[in-house]
Design a protein around this motif. Sequence first.
Motif, PDB file in Angstrom:
ATOM      1  N   ASP A  15       0.809  -1.231  -0.089  1.00  0.00           N
ATOM      2  CA  ASP A  15      -0.026   0.080   0.110  1.00  0.00           C
ATOM      3  C   ASP A  15       0.844   1.350   0.195  1.00  0.00           C
ATOM      4  OD1 ASP A  15      -2.269  -1.627   0.096  1.00  0.00           O
ATOM      5  OD2 ASP A  15      -2.709  -1.420   2.263  1.00  0.00           O
ATOM      6  N   ARG A  16       0.416   2.212  -0.672  1.00  0.00           N
ATOM      7  CA  ARG A  16       0.948   3.606  -0.551  1.00  0.00           C
ATOM      8  C   ARG A  16       0.097   4.454   0.304  1.00  0.00           C
ATOM      9  NH1 ARG A  16       5.859   2.757  -2.049  1.00  0.00           N
ATOM     10  NH2 ARG A  16       6.107   5.059  -2.502  1.00  0.00           N
ATOM     11  N   TYR A  17       0.797   5.506   0.560  1.00  0.00           N
ATOM     12  CA  TYR A  17       0.164   6.552   1.558  1.00  0.00           C
ATOM     13  C   TYR A  17       0.548   7.940   1.003  1.00  0.00           C
ATOM     14  CZ  TYR A  17      -0.514   2.670   4.899  1.00  0.00           C
ATOM     15  OH  TYR A  17      -0.866   1.758   5.660  1.00  0.00           O
ATOM     16  N   TYR A  18      -0.327   8.686   1.108  1.00  0.00           N
ATOM     17  CA  TYR A  18      -0.275  10.188   0.450  1.00  0.00           C
ATOM     18  C   TYR A  18      -1.041  11.288   1.383  1.00  0.00           C
ATOM     19  CZ  TYR A  18       0.643   7.755  -3.768  1.00  0.00           C
ATOM     20  OH  TYR A  18       1.341   6.788  -4.817  1.00  0.00           O
ATOM     21  N   LEU A  19      -0.397  12.364   1.207  1.00  0.00           N
ATOM     22  CA  LEU A  19      -1.006  13.672   2.138  1.00  0.00           C
ATOM     23  C   LEU A  19      -1.648  14.365   0.989  1.00  0.00           C
ATOM     24  CD1 LEU A  19      -1.326  14.524   4.924  1.00  0.00           C
ATOM     25  CD2 LEU A  19       0.639  16.011   4.466  1.00  0.00           C
ATOM     26  N   THR A  20      -2.720  14.621   1.137  1.00  0.00           N
ATOM     27  CA  THR A  20      -3.396  15.280  -0.221  1.00  0.00           C
ATOM     28  C   THR A  20      -3.990  16.460   0.134  1.00  0.00           C
ATOM     29  OG1 THR A  20      -3.920  12.973  -1.160  1.00  0.00           O
ATOM     30  CG2 THR A  20      -5.205  14.959  -1.929  1.00  0.00           C
ATOM     31  N   THR A  21      -3.616  17.607  -0.451  1.00  0.00           N
ATOM     32  CA  THR A  21      -4.371  18.647  -0.433  1.00  0.00           C
ATOM     33  C   THR A  21      -5.635  18.895  -1.287  1.00  0.00           C
ATOM     34  OG1 THR A  21      -2.276  19.951   0.126  1.00  0.00           O
ATOM     35  CG2 THR A  21      -4.132  21.269  -0.624  1.00  0.00           C
TER      36      THR A  21
ATOM     37  N   ASP B 167       3.567  11.693  -1.792  1.00  0.00           N
ATOM     38  CA  ASP B 167       3.965  10.428  -1.483  1.00  0.00           C
ATOM     39  C   ASP B 167       4.489  10.485  -0.021  1.00  0.00           C
ATOM     40  OD1 ASP B 167       4.856   7.756  -1.070  1.00  0.00           O
ATOM     41  OD2 ASP B 167       4.737   7.336  -3.012  1.00  0.00           O
ATOM     42  N   ILE B 168       3.883   9.755   1.062  1.00  0.00           N
ATOM     43  CA  ILE B 168       4.502   9.786   2.354  1.00  0.00           C
ATOM     44  C   ILE B 168       4.598   8.255   2.800  1.00  0.00           C
ATOM     45  CG2 ILE B 168       3.751  12.179   3.270  1.00  0.00           C
ATOM     46  CD1 ILE B 168       1.433  10.712   4.751  1.00  0.00           C
ATOM     47  N   THR B 169       4.530   7.488   1.935  1.00  0.00           N
ATOM     48  CA  THR B 169       4.842   6.181   2.195  1.00  0.00           C
ATOM     49  C   THR B 169       6.081   5.761   2.992  1.00  0.00           C
ATOM     50  OG1 THR B 169       3.869   5.440  -0.108  1.00  0.00           O
ATOM     51  CG2 THR B 169       4.732   3.862   1.260  1.00  0.00           C
ATOM     52  N   ASP B 170       7.117   6.236   2.776  1.00  0.00           N
ATOM     53  CA  ASP B 170       8.421   6.240   3.619  1.00  0.00           C
ATOM     54  C   ASP B 170       8.315   6.587   4.959  1.00  0.00           C
ATOM     55  OD1 ASP B 170       9.532   4.686   1.311  1.00  0.00           O
ATOM     56  OD2 ASP B 170      10.871   6.422   0.848  1.00  0.00           O
ATOM     57  N   ARG B 171       7.725   7.690   5.029  1.00  0.00           N
ATOM     58  CA  ARG B 171       7.366   8.523   6.396  1.00  0.00           C
ATOM     59  C   ARG B 171       6.272   7.384   7.155  1.00  0.00           C
ATOM     60  NH1 ARG B 171       4.146  13.920   6.889  1.00  0.00           N
ATOM     61  NH2 ARG B 171       2.327  12.650   7.480  1.00  0.00           N
ATOM     62  N   LYS B 172       5.351   7.157   6.556  1.00  0.00           N
ATOM     63  CA  LYS B 172       4.261   6.387   7.113  1.00  0.00           C
ATOM     64  C   LYS B 172       5.055   5.018   7.783  1.00  0.00           C
ATOM     65  CE  LYS B 172      -0.060   6.172   8.040  1.00  0.00           C
ATOM     66  NZ  LYS B 172      -0.711   7.098   9.028  1.00  0.00           N
ATOM     67  N   HIS B 173       5.569   4.292   6.746  1.00  0.00           N
ATOM     68  CA  HIS B 173       6.484   3.041   7.350  1.00  0.00           C
ATOM     69  C   HIS B 173       7.476   3.383   8.573  1.00  0.00           C
ATOM     70  CE1 HIS B 173       5.659   1.059   3.104  1.00  0.00           C
ATOM     71  NE2 HIS B 173       4.406   1.149   3.973  1.00  0.00           N
ATOM     72  N   MET B 174       8.096   4.329   8.341  1.00  0.00           N
ATOM     73  CA  MET B 174       8.981   4.839   9.482  1.00  0.00           C
ATOM     74  C   MET B 174       8.195   4.976  10.926  1.00  0.00           C
ATOM     75  SD  MET B 174      11.910   5.079  11.000  1.00  0.00           S
ATOM     76  CE  MET B 174      13.002   5.025   9.572  1.00  0.00           C
ATOM     77  N   GLU B 175       7.052   5.569  10.783  1.00  0.00           N
ATOM     78  CA  GLU B 175       6.059   5.777  12.016  1.00  0.00           C
ATOM     79  C   GLU B 175       5.521   4.425  12.493  1.00  0.00           C
ATOM     80  OE1 GLU B 175       3.363   8.608  10.504  1.00  0.00           O
ATOM     81  OE2 GLU B 175       4.300  10.210  10.518  1.00  0.00           O
ATOM     82  N   GLN B 176       5.348   3.598  11.445  1.00  0.00           N
ATOM     83  CA  GLN B 176       4.856   2.571  11.904  1.00  0.00           C
ATOM     84  C   GLN B 176       6.064   1.589  12.390  1.00  0.00           C
ATOM     85  OE1 GLN B 176       3.274   1.016   8.034  1.00  0.00           O
ATOM     86  NE2 GLN B 176       1.341   1.984   8.199  1.00  0.00           N
ATOM     87  N   ARG B 177       7.367   1.501  11.790  1.00  0.00           N
ATOM     88  CA  ARG B 177       8.303   0.696  12.472  1.00  0.00           C
ATOM     89  C   ARG B 177       8.526   1.329  13.986  1.00  0.00           C
ATOM     90  NH1 ARG B 177      10.028   0.918   7.148  1.00  0.00           N
ATOM     91  NH2 ARG B 177      11.408   2.687   7.619  1.00  0.00           N
ATOM     92  N   LEU B 178       8.607   2.534  14.070  1.00  0.00           N
ATOM     93  CA  LEU B 178       8.903   3.320  15.447  1.00  0.00           C
ATOM     94  C   LEU B 178       7.676   3.112  16.363  1.00  0.00           C
ATOM     95  CD1 LEU B 178       9.804   6.862  14.372  1.00  0.00           C
ATOM     96  CD2 LEU B 178      11.220   5.110  15.222  1.00  0.00           C
ATOM     97  N   ALA B 179       6.620   2.871  16.068  1.00  0.00           N
ATOM     98  CA  ALA B 179       5.439   2.431  16.930  1.00  0.00           C
ATOM     99  C   ALA B 179       5.459   1.187  17.342  1.00  0.00           C
ATOM    100  CB  ALA B 179       3.882   2.714  16.325  1.00  0.00           C
ATOM    101  N   HIS B 180       5.864   0.131  16.491  1.00  0.00           N
ATOM    102  CA  HIS B 180       6.207  -1.018  16.570  1.00  0.00           C
ATOM    103  C   HIS B 180       7.329  -1.436  17.785  1.00  0.00           C
ATOM    104  CE1 HIS B 180       5.739  -5.590  15.670  1.00  0.00           C
ATOM    105  NE2 HIS B 180       7.200  -5.519  15.913  1.00  0.00           N
ATOM    106  N   MET B 181       8.327  -0.661  17.352  1.00  0.00           N
ATOM    107  CA  MET B 181       9.652  -0.662  18.137  1.00  0.00           C
ATOM    108  C   MET B 181       9.120  -0.332  19.681  1.00  0.00           C
ATOM    109  SD  MET B 181      12.382   0.452  15.783  1.00  0.00           S
ATOM    110  CE  MET B 181      13.570   0.950  16.771  1.00  0.00           C
ATOM    111  N   ALA B 182       8.205   0.627  19.808  1.00  0.00           N
ATOM    112  CA  ALA B 182       7.920   1.127  21.099  1.00  0.00           C
ATOM    113  C   ALA B 182       7.342   0.102  21.821  1.00  0.00           C
ATOM    114  CB  ALA B 182       7.101   2.465  21.025  1.00  0.00           C
ATOM    115  N   GLN B 183       6.628  -0.785  21.202  1.00  0.00           N
ATOM    116  CA  GLN B 183       5.724  -1.811  21.986  1.00  0.00           C
ATOM    117  C   GLN B 183       5.957  -3.032  21.856  1.00  0.00           C
ATOM    118  OE1 GLN B 183       1.591  -1.055  20.575  1.00  0.00           O
ATOM    119  NE2 GLN B 183       1.489   0.498  22.380  1.00  0.00           N
ATOM    120  N   HIS B 184       7.173  -3.562  21.234  1.00  0.00           N
ATOM    121  CA  HIS B 184       7.860  -4.848  21.250  1.00  0.00           C
ATOM    122  C   HIS B 184       9.259  -4.984  21.543  1.00  0.00           C
ATOM    123  CE1 HIS B 184       4.142  -4.990  18.622  1.00  0.00           C
ATOM    124  NE2 HIS B 184       4.035  -6.233  18.769  1.00  0.00           N
ATOM    125  N   ASP B 185       9.542  -6.420  21.769  1.00  0.00           N
ATOM    126  CA  ASP B 185      10.864  -6.368  22.321  1.00  0.00           C
ATOM    127  C   ASP B 185      11.639  -6.531  21.348  1.00  0.00           C
ATOM    128  OD1 ASP B 185      13.258  -7.541  24.012  1.00  0.00           O
ATOM    129  OD2 ASP B 185      12.737  -9.429  23.039  1.00  0.00           O
TER     130      ASP B 185
END
Length: 319
Positions: A102-108, A128-146
């Motif tokens: 999936d791709r993520y976009y910030l749309t005006t 296109d904010i896919t890379d930023r979105k994936h980074m946010e998801q990774r950080l959120a995952h890291m914050a809650q997983h060993d």
Amino acid sequence: MRSRQQLADELEALRAVEQEYRLLLDESSDPIFAFFPDGTYRYVNRAFAQGVGRTPEHIIGHRIWDVFPQDEADKRFAVVRTVFAEAETKVIEVRVPNPVGDRYYLTTVKPIIDEHRNVISVICVSKDITDRKHMEQRLAHMAQHDALTDLPNRTRFSDRLSAAIAGARQDRSGFALLSLDLDHFKPVNDNFGHLAGDRLLKAVAQRLLAGIRETDSVGRIGGDEFLILLPHLGSAEEAKRVAAKIHVLLNDPFELPEAGPVRIGSCIGIALFPDHGGSELELFKHADAALYHAKRHGRNRIVLFEAGTMPVPGISLPA
């Protein structure tokens, strides 16, 4: 007064400028598209068409519901409809399903207004904010997983335990919390190094996951300590049977490249909801009390919490 030739030259210049801007829109790497009030695409550039896996000719003149699934189209066009009605720019985040990811976009979403202040079209420009979105998801995952085993950490496990308590109260059901500590883990670390210890912890995590139901949860809270949540268990005997199954799994040798076959074992403390506590803190404390009792009286043991017979350690929940 301008002559006909001057007017013709000005019109030609305007057409040239329009063509130049259209070319810029068409070749932009950012998806750009425009709507009529009924949701029909008035314009799409190549980037937008490629993003949805079609050609511009197969989108322009078609409605948004012909391009996206009903629920996705409804959510997106609700914003466009608001811009038509209020003549105000909106910014939204959208997800575009894609077979390869999936791709993520910030749309005006911006209104196009005529000289009478009427909104005649709405144009959308996406980044296109896919890379930023994936980074946010990774950080959120890291914050809650060993980081080592990828199991839920104490914070995430606490959330699951809280949800289990709420669900059990609503269903008037019970569940078990198991606190597990490995036997003979320190000698592996000391004799064969931290890499061997890390391999062992990963292997333990995989066996624990293989030994529970899909509805159960396993978490690592640090070192060689694990927590296991067993919802919808009707009795202490059921919890003991699951703990015994885990014992068998962990008693089988682990094959480590640095050490060959290694045997460890485990101690497990069990606390039941609601018998041994109605809150996260009580259940954590009482499962740990049972675990400490098991460790004090020998290794490779399973102990069910008993009030008044076991000292309760001081434990704080994650902030």
